[in-house]
Design a protein around this motif. Sequence first.
Motif, short mmCIF file in Angstrom:
data_model
loop_
_atom_site.label_atom_id
_atom_site.label_comp_id
_atom_site.label_asym_id
_atom_site.label_seq_id
_atom_site.Cartn_x
_atom_site.Cartn_y
_atom_site.Cartn_z
N LYS A 87 -1.12 7.51 -3.10
CA LYS A 87 -0.42 7.34 -4.36
C LYS A 87 1.19 7.07 -4.25
O LYS A 87 1.79 6.36 -5.05
N ASP A 88 1.61 7.70 -3.45
CA ASP A 88 3.22 7.74 -2.95
C ASP A 88 3.58 6.68 -2.02
O ASP A 88 4.81 6.87 -1.72
N GLU A 90 4.61 3.21 -0.40
CA GLU A 90 5.46 2.02 -1.11
C GLU A 90 4.61 0.70 -1.25
O GLU A 90 5.33 -0.38 -1.71
N ASP A 92 2.13 -2.35 -2.47
CA ASP A 92 2.00 -2.89 -3.77
C ASP A 92 0.63 -2.13 -4.47
O ASP A 92 -0.45 -1.79 -3.58
N VAL A 93 0.50 -2.31 -5.70
CA VAL A 93 -0.70 -1.40 -6.26
C VAL A 93 -1.96 -2.06 -5.79
O VAL A 93 -3.08 -1.30 -5.37
N LYS A 96 -2.67 -0.67 -2.37
CA LYS A 96 -3.28 0.82 -2.50
C LYS A 96 -4.61 0.76 -2.92
O LYS A 96 -5.33 1.72 -2.47
N SER A 254 -0.45 3.67 -9.09
CA SER A 254 0.86 3.75 -8.37
C SER A 254 2.21 4.01 -9.03
O SER A 254 2.84 3.12 -9.79
N PHE A 258 5.36 1.14 -9.75
CA PHE A 258 4.67 0.11 -10.32
C PHE A 258 5.53 -0.20 -11.74
O PHE A 258 5.96 0.73 -12.37
#
Length: 399
Positions: A87-88, A90, A92-93, A96, A254, A258
């Motif tokens: 989640k932390d 860097e 892009d969502v 992730k 994110s 985000f």
Amino acid sequence: MNRRRLLGLSTVVLAMGPAFSLRAQESKKPFTAEQLDQLLAPIALYPDALLSQVLMASTYPLEVVEAARWSQANPNLKGDAAVQAVKDKEWDVSVKSLVAFPQTLAMMNTHLDWTQKVGDAMIGQQKDVADAVQRLRAKAKAQGTLKDTPQQKVTTQSSGSASAIVVEPTNPEVIYVPYYNPTWAYGPWPYPAYPPVYYPPPPNYGAALMTGMMFGLGVAAGAAMFGGWHWGWNGSGWGNSYTTVNVNRATTISANNFNASRYRNGEWTHDPAHRAGVPYRTPAERQRYNQVRPGAQQREQFRGQLDGTNRAQAATNREQAVTNRSQAATNREQSAANREQANRNAVQSRGTQGRSSAFDGIERGGDVNRDYDRGRSSWGDRSFDRGGGGGFRGGGFRR
């Protein structure tokens, strides 16, 4: 972007340099329908949400590499648990979200040139990508490959005489990643010059169905699914089709980086901040996303600076070489003088002391005893056993 991550990305860029060079030399023309079908054949039958997130992530290939490395280093984390663990990061969502599906990330990482081409198509020809997906799904449905299963449901959305095929998981909280061989999934392939590529699943992935479609274990990744498609028809093609983003879900994935304001009305747009220097395919895209490359004048200036620096360094090296040779000559002269002085001293010493004997310079008492003591201390305190066995004792050694 922090320094450690920048260094990591630089390493990946160097490793991928040849692939990027080849991409830069490719045609700047748009991908043809045949090329798009070939590129999208391995993933066009994915559920809509997963398909859209793979396509988004493909526009950030270096972050895909980073995520794949993370996934390999954390093999026990899958599904929503894996997504929460990054989640932390860097990334892009979309990148992730794919750690929920390590086999998909591994495919994208292993076939990085394919990933970048898919991303290029997504950036420059999103409408054409939507057309290709629908063409391929229609072929698979006509072939009997794409249909309802316990893992997915297939429906058709219609608008007048136009329609779109939608693929969704049967259970929204459990996602199954399908694998299939495009050479039979779509029936006879119409483009011999552009044969589809088959990326097989990992070993022991799952059992093939009668249609040849293969599903592994379901992944509990409902919270990781934020993407989708707006299958819109404008009368002449899927011009209003675009990938969509569920902003509320994406924010939970994110929260730290985000930017919901980028996605007006939930429509996805490429974010160049996550491109990490990967070159765009066309000059227009480089200009659009402000990816500046040095012009001819700048390159000449840089070469001039480099040449001047090299010449100055070469002159310095020559001067240092002359100094080194001079110092070496001085050292040789000093060594010769030292040897001559040593010879004179030796002659003078022999003349003063007279004839020497084999024991000159040795004091038969203390010096010899000291030599013995030194040897004794280096070997340990040993004594000779004069009794039976003739052994040698001391210092822990025994024959």
